[in-house]
Write an enzyme that holds these catalytic residues in place. Structure first.
Site, short mmCIF file in Angstrom:
data_model
loop_
_atom_site.label_atom_id
_atom_site.label_comp_id
_atom_site.label_asym_id
_atom_site.label_seq_id
_atom_site.Cartn_x
_atom_site.Cartn_y
_atom_site.Cartn_z
N GLU A 91 0.83 -1.22 0.00
CA GLU A 91 0.00 0.00 0.00
C GLU A 91 0.86 1.26 0.00
O GLU A 91 1.94 1.28 0.59
CB GLU A 91 -0.82 0.06 1.29
CG GLU A 91 -1.99 -0.85 1.31
CD GLU A 91 -2.77 -0.71 2.61
OE1 GLU A 91 -3.41 -1.68 2.99
OE2 GLU A 91 -2.74 0.37 3.23
N CYS A 104 3.24 8.44 1.60
CA CYS A 104 3.65 7.49 2.64
C CYS A 104 3.97 6.16 1.95
O CYS A 104 3.09 5.56 1.31
CB CYS A 104 2.51 7.32 3.64
SG CYS A 104 2.89 6.13 4.93
N CYS A 111 5.06 -7.37 7.98
CA CYS A 111 5.96 -6.80 8.98
C CYS A 111 6.09 -7.78 10.14
O CYS A 111 5.10 -8.38 10.56
CB CYS A 111 5.40 -5.47 9.49
SG CYS A 111 6.45 -4.67 10.71
N CYS A 115 3.09 -5.24 16.08
CA CYS A 115 2.39 -4.35 17.02
C CYS A 115 0.93 -4.79 17.09
O CYS A 115 0.31 -5.05 16.05
CB CYS A 115 2.49 -2.90 16.55
SG CYS A 115 4.19 -2.37 16.33
N CYS A 118 -2.00 -3.07 14.96
CA CYS A 118 -1.73 -2.73 13.55
C CYS A 118 -2.22 -3.82 12.60
O CYS A 118 -1.93 -5.00 12.80
CB CYS A 118 -0.23 -2.53 13.40
SG CYS A 118 0.31 -2.41 11.70
N GLU A 165 9.00 -2.20 8.78
CA GLU A 165 9.92 -1.47 9.67
C GLU A 165 11.15 -1.12 8.83
O GLU A 165 11.96 -1.99 8.50
CB GLU A 165 10.27 -2.38 10.86
CG GLU A 165 11.47 -1.96 11.68
CD GLU A 165 11.42 -0.52 12.19
OE1 GLU A 165 10.55 -0.20 12.99
OE2 GLU A 165 12.28 0.29 11.76
N SER A 219 7.95 5.44 17.06
CA SER A 219 6.61 4.99 17.46
C SER A 219 6.69 4.57 18.91
O SER A 219 7.16 3.48 19.22
CB SER A 219 6.19 3.78 16.61
OG SER A 219 6.11 4.17 15.27
N HIS A 221 4.02 5.10 21.65
CA HIS A 221 2.68 4.55 21.91
C HIS A 221 2.39 4.14 23.36
O HIS A 221 1.25 3.76 23.66
CB HIS A 221 2.36 3.36 21.00
CG HIS A 221 2.55 3.66 19.54
ND1 HIS A 221 2.25 4.88 18.98
CD2 HIS A 221 3.03 2.90 18.52
CE1 HIS A 221 2.53 4.86 17.69
NE2 HIS A 221 3.01 3.68 17.38
N CYS A 338 -3.04 2.06 8.31
CA CYS A 338 -1.97 1.39 7.58
C CYS A 338 -2.24 -0.10 7.47
O CYS A 338 -2.47 -0.77 8.46
CB CYS A 338 -0.69 1.67 8.37
SG CYS A 338 0.64 0.56 8.08
S1 SF4 Z 1 2.91 -0.45 13.32
FE1 SF4 Z 1 4.59 -0.48 11.82
S2 SF4 Z 1 6.20 -1.63 12.92
FE2 SF4 Z 1 4.28 -2.09 13.99
S3 SF4 Z 1 3.49 -3.97 13.02
FE3 SF4 Z 1 2.56 -2.22 11.97
S4 SF4 Z 1 3.89 -1.87 10.19
FE4 SF4 Z 1 5.06 -3.11 11.65
#
Ligand code: SF4
Length: 349
Positions: A91, A104, A111, A115, A118, A165, A219, A221, A338
């Site tokens: 994307e 972006c 990934c 997280c 996500c 990442e 990041s 959080h 995302c």
């Molecule tokens: S927030 Fe970024 S680093 Fe974390 S799982 Fe999603 S894509 Fe990966």
């Protein structure tokens, strides 16, 4: 499979010319066709000899991406789902700002950071993107902008915050920066480029030593180890004290302000007790806090913080003289979080 020519830095293209019996200056001509004229085929490079075009076509492909889905939001945000040559999906998002157009980009297919909030973290990494596969995202968005009616628009800013990442794909990501920043190409200024990391400490230090002016965002959080480890597994490997040491090293080395990204999740990390802990962490640092309203991802069960909680959190940080802002939201009417678009597409298949 042939590599894309977008993989090559300017210096690598010069070296390729010499190795292939061509003059070094041809690199500048080709670069001009790629990034200034923005051609879609080698054959469009009409001041380049047929022989060289054939050599280029034998060695490279031009774009490694094809567009699969485009979602356009009423606020001008455009979200692209691209297929790579091996059929995997990524994307890319275009966000229009008053100060320019920001793209972006994605740096990995899936990934591994995992997280818990996500959509991309639910899809394990299949592979790293090459520098050219990252660059091609920018070029396809630029070509899409070229087709829009009205004043000519250019991509002016890059945020490396899409799926993946970047510091887990460090060399390719750094080559991408060299390509997109090069004065003979798109020439997007380093200060207009922002990279976001989940906090891979050794790479933050390495990045600090690169001597470039690219913006760095962390990041974060969560303001304490227990909470951060529960939402970001990476915190087990690089807990907050180590992360903050690396951030301090980065600030000392580069003299640049750092941004901390803080996604606000209802009842998880959005209370005044968390704001207080956050203030303690960043007090005295040349840092900026970016509060991000959580974009719901159905399967995780997290919810958006209430407006009142976001305001109270923001006001607390302000009162404590911490630089803070609430990030404007983009593409509210499309799959803006995302990885959401890609996750949906894979699910439907
Ligand atoms: S927030 Fe970024 S680093 Fe974390 S799982 Fe999603 S894509 Fe990966």
């Amino acid at each position: 499979m042939k590599p894309t020519i977008y993989d090559l830095t300017y210096e690598q293209l010069e070296a390729w010319m010499l190795e292939n019996g061509e003059k070094k200056f041809r690199a500048q001509q080709i670069w001009n066709w790629l990034y200034i004229q923005q051609v879609a085929e080698f054959a469009e490079m009409n001041n380049i000899s047929k022989v060289l075009i054939e050599k280029l076509e034998a060695a490279f492909i031009l774009s490694p991406l094809t567009q699969n889905v485009l979602q356009a939001s009423s606020d001008g945000t455009r979200k692209y789902l691209f297929a790579l040559n091996d059929g995997t999906l990524i994307e890319t998002v275009l966000m229009p700002h008053k100060y320019g157009n920001s793209v972006c980009v994605t740096t990995q297919v899936g990934c591994n950071i995992g997280c818990s909030f996500c959509a991309s973290g639910t899809l394990r990494k299949q592979r790293d993107l090459t520098a050219g596969e990252i660059m091609a995202q920018v070029m396809l968005v630029q070509r899409d902008l070229n087709t829009l009616e009205g004043e000519a628009q250019r991509v002016s800013h890059i945020v490396i915050m899409g799926i993946g990442e970047p510091f887990d794909n460090y060399d390719n990501f750094m080559d991408f920066i060299r390509i997109v920043n090069h004065p003979k190409g798109l020439a997007i200024g380093a200060r207009h480029i922002t990279v976001s990391t989940s906090g891979i400490v050794p790479k933050i230090r390495q990045f600090a030593d690169e001597g470039i002016q690219v913006n760095l965002a962390i990041s974060l959080h969560a303001p304490n180890d227990e909470l951060r480890s529960s939402v970001m597994k990476i915190n087990n490997a690089y807990p907050i004290p180590e992360l903050m040491d690396a951030v301090r090293y980065y600030i000392a080395k580069t003299n640049r302000r750092i941004t901390f990204e803080y996604i606000m999740m209802r009842g998880v990390n959005d209370q005044i007790i968390h704001a207080r802990q956050l203030v303690k962490l960043v007090r005295g640092m040349n840092a900026y806090i970016n509060l991000i309203p959580f974009n719901a991802v159905d399967e995780h069960g997290y919810q958006r913080s209430t407006k009142e909680d976001v305001s109270a959190f923001f006001d607390y940080l302000k009162k404590e003289k911490i630089q803070v802002m609430v990030r404007r939201e983009f593409g509210h009417d499309i799959d803006a979080a995302c990885g959401q678009l890609r996750a949906k597409k894979l699910e439907s298949e």
